[in-house]
Design a protein around this motif. Structure first.
Motif, mmCIF file in Angstrom:
data_model
loop_
_atom_site.group_PDB
_atom_site.id
_atom_site.type_symbol
_atom_site.label_atom_id
_atom_site.label_comp_id
_atom_site.label_asym_id
_atom_site.label_seq_id
_atom_site.Cartn_x
_atom_site.Cartn_y
_atom_site.Cartn_z
ATOM 1 N N GLY A 271 35.105 27.668 40.650
ATOM 2 C CA GLY A 271 35.552 27.753 39.263
ATOM 3 C C GLY A 271 36.645 28.763 39.016
ATOM 4 O O GLY A 271 37.081 28.947 37.884
ATOM 5 N N THR A 272 37.120 29.434 40.090
ATOM 6 C CA THR A 272 38.193 30.417 39.939
ATOM 7 C C THR A 272 39.216 30.283 41.052
ATOM 8 O O THR A 272 38.868 30.002 42.205
ATOM 9 N N SER A 273 40.482 30.498 40.713
ATOM 10 C CA SER A 273 41.539 30.453 41.723
ATOM 11 C C SER A 273 41.466 31.651 42.662
ATOM 12 O O SER A 273 42.151 31.672 43.689
ATOM 13 N N ALA A 274 40.628 32.643 42.340
ATOM 14 C CA ALA A 274 40.451 33.784 43.243
ATOM 15 C C ALA A 274 39.818 33.371 44.559
ATOM 16 O O ALA A 274 39.864 34.119 45.531
ATOM 17 N N GLU A 275 39.257 32.176 44.601
ATOM 18 C CA GLU A 275 38.668 31.718 45.859
ATOM 19 C C GLU A 275 39.738 31.401 46.893
ATOM 20 O O GLU A 275 39.455 31.297 48.076
ATOM 21 N N MET A 276 40.987 31.224 46.440
ATOM 22 C CA MET A 276 42.041 30.901 47.403
ATOM 23 C C MET A 276 43.457 31.237 46.934
ATOM 24 O O MET A 276 44.226 31.827 47.663
ATOM 25 N N GLY A 277 43.790 30.874 45.708
ATOM 26 C CA GLY A 277 45.199 30.845 45.342
ATOM 27 C C GLY A 277 45.776 32.063 44.657
ATOM 28 O O GLY A 277 46.992 32.215 44.585
ATOM 29 N N ASP A 278 44.940 32.949 44.112
ATOM 30 C CA ASP A 278 45.504 33.970 43.232
ATOM 31 C C ASP A 278 44.730 35.281 43.345
ATOM 32 O O ASP A 278 43.498 35.293 43.424
ATOM 33 N N ASP A 279 45.463 36.402 43.348
ATOM 34 C CA ASP A 279 44.868 37.729 43.352
ATOM 35 C C ASP A 279 44.815 38.262 41.922
ATOM 36 O O ASP A 279 45.408 37.682 41.006
ATOM 37 N N GLY A 280 44.116 39.372 41.720
ATOM 38 C CA GLY A 280 44.003 39.935 40.378
ATOM 39 C C GLY A 280 43.995 41.449 40.386
ATOM 40 O O GLY A 280 43.588 42.069 41.377
ATOM 41 N N SER A 281 44.428 42.050 39.291
ATOM 42 C CA SER A 281 44.445 43.507 39.150
ATOM 43 C C SER A 281 44.003 43.892 37.747
ATOM 44 O O SER A 281 44.282 43.179 36.780
ATOM 45 N N VAL A 282 43.357 45.036 37.639
ATOM 46 C CA VAL A 282 42.961 45.560 36.335
ATOM 47 C C VAL A 282 44.215 45.849 35.505
ATOM 48 O O VAL A 282 45.178 46.426 36.004
ATOM 49 N N GLY A 283 44.192 45.428 34.248
ATOM 50 C CA GLY A 283 45.266 45.760 33.326
ATOM 51 C C GLY A 283 46.469 44.853 33.369
ATOM 52 O O GLY A 283 47.440 45.076 32.648
ATOM 53 N N ARG A 284 46.419 43.812 34.194
ATOM 54 C CA ARG A 284 47.574 42.929 34.309
ATOM 55 C C ARG A 284 47.460 41.713 33.394
ATOM 56 O O ARG A 284 48.358 40.878 33.337
ATOM 57 N N GLY A 285 46.359 41.632 32.673
ATOM 58 C CA GLY A 285 46.129 40.468 31.829
ATOM 59 C C GLY A 285 46.116 40.791 30.355
ATOM 60 O O GLY A 285 47.025 41.428 29.821
ATOM 61 N N ASN A 286 45.043 40.390 29.675
ATOM 62 C CA ASN A 286 44.959 40.510 28.227
ATOM 63 C C ASN A 286 44.912 41.962 27.769
ATOM 64 O O ASN A 286 44.368 42.840 28.449
#
Length: 400
Positions: A271-286
């Protein structure tokens, strides 16, 4: 002590009458939002631990963190994870106090697991994710600024600012309501709808276009035909939600990158692209109002994970938003309102170096007529600034 509150009238075109408006939301399963949610859950868990042991919240900031995508092999009817998602927890926490050593890293890991379980039920926490806690301790000067003093208003940890605005525009309202509807109602009925959703809104004059990217969970979707049916469903449901908040024309487009012919679509195992396609960082979103709003003033501070006692990046962003919303609700004659609160390190957080209030009065209203009411609300909220801390610890305020 009198507070430095400056109120000025804006002379500009109201946002709803401007030609172009852009608004974005990264929903709960987006990798950036996952990072934000984990950071905030750790901060709240640390607050509870400190309160349970010592009766006070101790210095910490967990507003750093990375989600590194894993690798998966999704397929209709059910695929599999190949390489786990890696999550790095960093930041600062008080690990010893009054001779007592606290299990801060263990608290952080547990909080991260619990949060992930709450938002990504298809993610196997024992196999498909690695959580690595590397919490350090804060610098001596910042810990000294933080020291709790009974009956005293906390001192700002930084010279920084927070911003807020009100009211929400049609597009802002539509995106918030659409995300909330999917998360709380639609997914319960259709579990194939994943948590990783991004909604981008464009208003061009009186036409609103919503571009939606939505992950589909493979084990709940039998084939490409059923996948296409979910695309139609999402389009119809989001359109219905949008129509409740605007009289403007609404166009909804879902998963525009799909190549149906070659079956290259937004299909996921978890259910999330974090399983393969996309990384994430604190403060980079909403931002703390749950939106990304380039037509409005914004702070680049990460609200999630910062301590709720004296970290301006958290407190002033939440407080600015609260002040703007309360003023628009209670004071007639306000078309738009923007709040900017600036701190000075080491100074009491109820005494900002500047509280800059910008008001766009409605037609037929002058700033002089409403100045006193606005000033009273701003001053009252600053006097009660520690109520933000209490609401955050109780989980009553969202930070992303």
């Amino acid at each position: 002590m009198k507070r430095n509150i400056q109120i000025e009238a804006l002379n500009q075109i109201p946002l709803e009458k401007q030609q172009i408006e852009l608004v974005e939301r990264k929903c709960l399963g987006h990798p950036d939002s996952i990072a934000d949610g984990i950071a905030e859950s750790i901060s709240r868990a640390l607050c509870k631990t400190y309160l349970d042991h010592f009766g006070v919240v101790l210095h910490h900031n967990t507003d750093q963190g990375e989600v590194v995508a894993g690798e998966s092999c999704p397929k209709f009817g059910g695929g599999k994870m190949i390489r786990p998602i890696y999550i790095l927890l960093d930041g600062r926490a008080t690990k010893q106090f009054d001779g007592v050593t606290l299990p801060t890293d263990a608290v952080a890991v547990e909080a991260a697991h619990e949060y992930l379980h709450s938002i990504l039920p298809e993610l196997n926490l024992q196999r498909d994710v690695i959580i690595d806690s590397r919490l350090g301790t804060g610098s001596t000067d910042l810990r000294d600024v933080f020291k709790p003093k009974t009956g005293k208003v906390p001192r700002a940890n930084d010279t920084s600012f927070g911003v807020g605005h009100a009211p929400f525009s049609d597009v802002e309202t539509i995106i918030r309501n659409s995300a909330g509807y999917i998360d709380t109602k639609l997914r319960k009925k259709y579990p194939a709808i994943g948590q990783d959703i991004k909604i981008m809104g464009l208003r061009n004059g009186n036409t609103i276009t919503l571009t939606v990217a939505c992950a589909i969970v493979d084990k709940y979707c039998a084939d490409i035909k059923e996948y296409q049916e979910y695309m139609v469903l999402l389009n119809e449901e989001i359109t219905k939600v949008a129509k409740k908040s605007t009289s403007r024309k609404v166009i909804v487009e879902v998963n525009t990158a799909d190549d149906i012919k070659n079956k290259s679509v937004f299909l996921t195992v978890t259910g999330t692209s974090a399983e393969m396609g996309d990384d994430g960082s604190v403060g980079r979103g909403n931002r703390c109002n749950g939106l990304i709003t380039p037509n409005r003033p914004m702070s680049m501070e990460a609200t999630s994970g910062k301590n709720p006692i004296n970290h301006i990046g958290k407190i002033y962003n939440l407080l600015s938003t609260q002040i703007a919303q309360e003023t628009v609700k209670e004071v007639s004659g306000v078309e738009e309102m923007y709040v900017r609160l600036l701190s000075q390190i080491g100074k009491p957080i109820d005494q900002p170096l500047m509280a800059s209030i910008q008001v766009l009065p409605k037609k037929g209203t002058t700033l002089k007529e409403i100045n006193g009411e606005v000033l009273e609300i701003v001053d009252k909220n600053l006097a009660n600034v520690t109520s933000i801390t209490e609401k955050v610890i109780r989980g009553e305020l969202k930070t992303f």
